[in-house]
Each structure stands twice: as C-alpha cells, then as structure tokens.
Design an enzyme around this catalytic site. Structure first.
Site, PDB file in Angstrom:
ATOM      1  N   HIS A 101      -0.591  -2.276   7.788  1.00  0.00           N
ATOM      2  CA  HIS A 101      -0.998  -1.029   8.452  1.00  0.00           C
ATOM      3  C   HIS A 101      -1.159   0.005   7.336  1.00  0.00           C
ATOM      4  CE1 HIS A 101       1.614  -2.908  11.584  1.00  0.00           C
ATOM      5  NE2 HIS A 101       0.856  -2.309  12.467  1.00  0.00           N
ATOM      6  N   ASP A 104       2.061   1.447   6.206  1.00  0.00           N
ATOM      7  CA  ASP A 104       3.040   0.568   5.536  1.00  0.00           C
ATOM      8  C   ASP A 104       2.932   0.723   4.028  1.00  0.00           C
ATOM      9  OD1 ASP A 104       3.373  -0.651   8.045  1.00  0.00           O
ATOM     10  OD2 ASP A 104       2.026  -2.316   7.547  1.00  0.00           O
TER      11      ASP A 104
END
Ligand code: XLS
Ligand code: CA
Ligand code: CA
Length: 436
Positions: A101, A104
């Site tokens: 993501h 992240d």
C-alpha cells in the site's frame, strides 16, 4: 548495505528428506510441472504491510515485535531501512514479487503534496532495489482506510471532500505502481460499507464507488498503465457489511456499472471463509466467470470469526486451490501473495522466514498434487460421466435452445420418470485423499 537478517542465509531447495528447517522441501523453483516451472506457476509475493510493518498489535494490546530496521526517530529513515530489509528478505526467500500500500512504504506528511514527495523518494529507491534484485511488483494499492479522514469510507464516503482525497491518493498510487512496472493494482474496499443503515444511503454509496473505479480506469488509460485491475472481496471487517462482500457480489457490481471488462478479482482465502464460502468456492466462481485474477494466500482459524490472516499450511486447501487455478489456465498477471502475518508471540526475525518457507512449501505441494490430479484425469472422468447425458439428443436440444417447456413436457410424458445416478461424493473424497 546493512544486513538486517544476518541469522538467515538464502533459502534453497533441499528436497523432502532434508531436516533443515530453513530449506524448501517441496518448492523447487526451476522444477517443471505441467510445462511451466514452479516459480512461473506460483508467482510468490511477500506483502509489505504484515511482513515488514506488522508488529503483532491486536485490539487488546500494542505490538510485541521489535525489528532492527525501525529503531529510529525519523519516519523517513525508518521507511528507508525498512525497504532495505524488505529486499533482503525477498531475495533470501527467493520470491519473485512484492505488494504494498502507498502508506506502507512511506509515511504521511502534513499535506498531500509533502506526502507525495516522501512517496517519490522511497519509490525511487524501490526502483533501484527492484532493478538490482530482479524482484518485481505484483501489485500496488492505496491505503484509504487507516487515516481518520476515511472513517466513513473513501469512495463511499458521505462527504465529496473525502471522495476527492481518496481519488487524489489513488491517482498517485497508480502513477507509482506504473513507474515500478507493477503487474496489477488492487482495490480492496477498506471501509467501503456501513455500520448502520439508519445513517446510510446505500444506493448512492455504491454509485459513487463505481464512479471512483471508473475514474481509475480512465486515468489508467491516460497514463498508459497496462497492469491488471483487481477488486478484492471481503464480507465484513472493519465495517459490519462491506459492499464487495464476495466474488458473486463483486461480479454483479462490476457488471451493473459496466466495469467488468476492466477488473478481475483478487481472492483472499480468509475473506472467502469469512463470507461463509470455501477458498476453493471463491476461486471456482471466478474461474467459471473468467474473473480469476490474483490470490491472497492465507487462512483464517476455524474457531475465530475474524480475519486472522495466518500463513497457509493446509495442504488439502492448497491442493484444491491449485486444482482450480491450474484448470483455469494459471494466474497470468496474478500471483500468490502472502497477505499473512506471523502470530503475536512469533517475535523473532527468523519466524518471518519459517512462516514463508512453510507457506511456499504448502503451495508447492498443492501444485504437485493438483498437477497429478489433472494428469490422471481422475475428477475430469467423474465429472464427464456425471454430465454425460448432455451429449445425448435431449441434452443437446436443451443446451442449443432448440426446445422449450412444451417440448420438454412432451418428452417427460413420453419417456416417464427420469433416471437418477449416485453423486459418489464419498468416492470423490477418498480419491482426493490419494493425492494429498
Ligand atoms: C484486508 C485486506 C488488505 C488488502 C489490500 O483485509 O486483505 O490487506 O489485501 O488492501
Ligand atoms: Ca488481502
Ligand atoms: Ca485479510
């Protein structure tokens, strides 16, 4: 470059007799099975969020896991070191792919412009590491569910301002996924659902979700990104009811809004079981409807009713999954992404390796078992026999649309009670066990 996992060497295939707990007993990347190597069939991927960022927190307490790459005050230094650790882990495991993501890999800053600058810095480094190691991006995605602005969803938010933020974030995540040569892009509906219908306009929310996805399709074409789009079904959690409930539900949604040509599905095992299906069922539904895209390979716990995201170790399930996948012609742009986290008590770095080695071996066994099932045609023969009536005159007439109710009634009046045959379920299950 610093070594973050000095206690683990590159994992190699040593075969079923090996007693080395950090070696593959079944996953032999170059071994050819049904015309392709195991690596080509399985397309293993490590997920960034659980494996690199997960620290074992649960609703009853914070994380228990301390990593050597996140011991720093400055969030960008942490992001930088985490990325280095990630590629060391990918390479030592010998996986071909990773998934992330946007949030992240790089932390949010005070505003979107600054946040995007941070993302660019990390993405530039990721590109170098990909080039150096040959590890590729299976798919990118957007985290539009953790920040408080998304508490009532992203594309389905009652506020157009939050919708606009989500759109901006997806735009950027698509750009970086494209830049990194991503083979796909996932839309999991984070908080796209509701907790009470008393405050929810369901029809509008679903229309708006479709608008957001259509904008993504348009933008993808505009920037020339050719990766595959996937929707990932999940029935509940975090909301009581998620709109992309299961494969059937996502399929209907995509068809209703004319998005079915642009999306396939990313099927997660734990989400299938949360929806009251088997993992195999969700894969089979996708295969039957030509929307099988990619797989989040994990498992739930039979006794726990939420998304435990455990590493897959069940050879029976992996065999059935690989059987469906092989029969559907393989994963194409997709892969087996380990969207799974080590348990809260598995606090050592080596546990990450045990987890992935076990999961990779589980699917390698699943692949080998499924390949034998296909070669022997054991179940093909049973299925062909069971449906053999459709090759006869009556079956052909029905399937070609030649007959309707009146002709079928006439047939029954003339021929009487239909013949019925045993389904042989117990035999099927016994035969399956011969392959496990
Ligand atoms: C959460 C989902 C998520 C998606 C990517 O339950 O599995 O991790 O795979 O956003
Ligand atoms: Ca997932
Ligand atoms: Ca999950």
């Amino acid at each position: 470059m610093t070594e973050y996992f000095p206690e683990v060497n590159s994992i190699v295939y040593e075969g079923p007799e090996s007693t080395n707990t950090l070696a593959f007993k079944h996953y032999n990347p170059d071994q050819v099975v049904l015309g392709k190597t195991m690596a080509e069939h399985l397309r293993f991927s490590v997920c960034y969020w659980h494996t690199l960022k997960g620290l074992g927190g649960d609703p009853f307490g914070p994380g228990t896991i301390i990593r050597n790459y996140n011991q720093h005050e400055d969030p960008m230094t942490v992001a930088d070191k985490t990325l280095e650790a990630a590629f060391e882990l990918f390479t030592k495991l010998g996986v071909g792919f990773w998934c992330f993501h946007d949030r992240d890999i790089a932390p949010e800053a005070d505003n979107l412009t600054e946040t995007n600058k941070r993302l660019d810095i990390i993405v530039e480094k990721a590109k170098k590491l990909q080039d150096q190691t040959g590890v590729k991006l299976l798919w990118g995605t957007t985290n539009a569910f953790s920040h408080r602005r998304f508490m009532a969803g992203a594309g389905t938010n009652p506020s157009p301002e939050v919708f606009a933020y989500a759109a901006s974030q997806i735009k950027k995540a698509l750009e970086v996924t494209h830049y990194l040569g991503g083979e796909g892009y996932v839309f999991w509906g984070g908080r796209e659902g509701y907790d009470t219908l008393l405050n929810t306009d369901m029809g509008r929310e679903m229309d708006n979700m479709a608008r957001l996805l259509q904008m993504a399709v348009d933008y993808k074409k505009k920037i020339g990104f050719t990766g595959q789009f996937y929707i990932e079904p999940k029935p509940k959690e975090p909301t009581k009811h998620q709109y992309d409930f299961d494969a059937g539900n996502c399929h209907a949604f995509l068809q209703k809004y004319g998005l079915d040509k642009d999306f396939k599905l990313n099927i997660e095992a734990n989400h299938a079981t949360l929806a009251g299906h088997t993992f195999q069922h969700e894969l089979a539904y996708c295969a039957a409807n030509n929307i099988l895209g990619s797989v989040d390979a994990n498992r739930g716990d039979m006794l726990i009713g939420w998304d435990t995201d455990q590493f897959p170790t069940n050879i029976y399930d992996a065999t059935l999954a690989m059987y469906i996948i092989l029969k559907a012609g393989g994963l194409a742009t997709g892969g087996l992404n380990f969207d799974a986290k080590v348990r809260r008590q598995s606090i050592d770095p080596v546990d990450l390796f045990y987890a992935h080695v076990g999961a990779m071996d589980t699917f390698a066994r699943g692949l080998k078992n499924a390949a034998r099932m296909i070669e022997d045609k054991t179940f093909d023969k049973l299925v062909a026999e069971r449906y053999s009536g459709w090759a006869g005159e009556l079956g052909r007439n029905i399937e070609s649309g030649k007959v309707g109710f009146e002709q079928l009634e006439q047939y029954i009046i003339e021929n009487g009670e239909p013949r019925i045959n045993s389904g042989r379920q117990e035999l099927c299950e016994n035969l399956l066990n011969d392959y496990i």
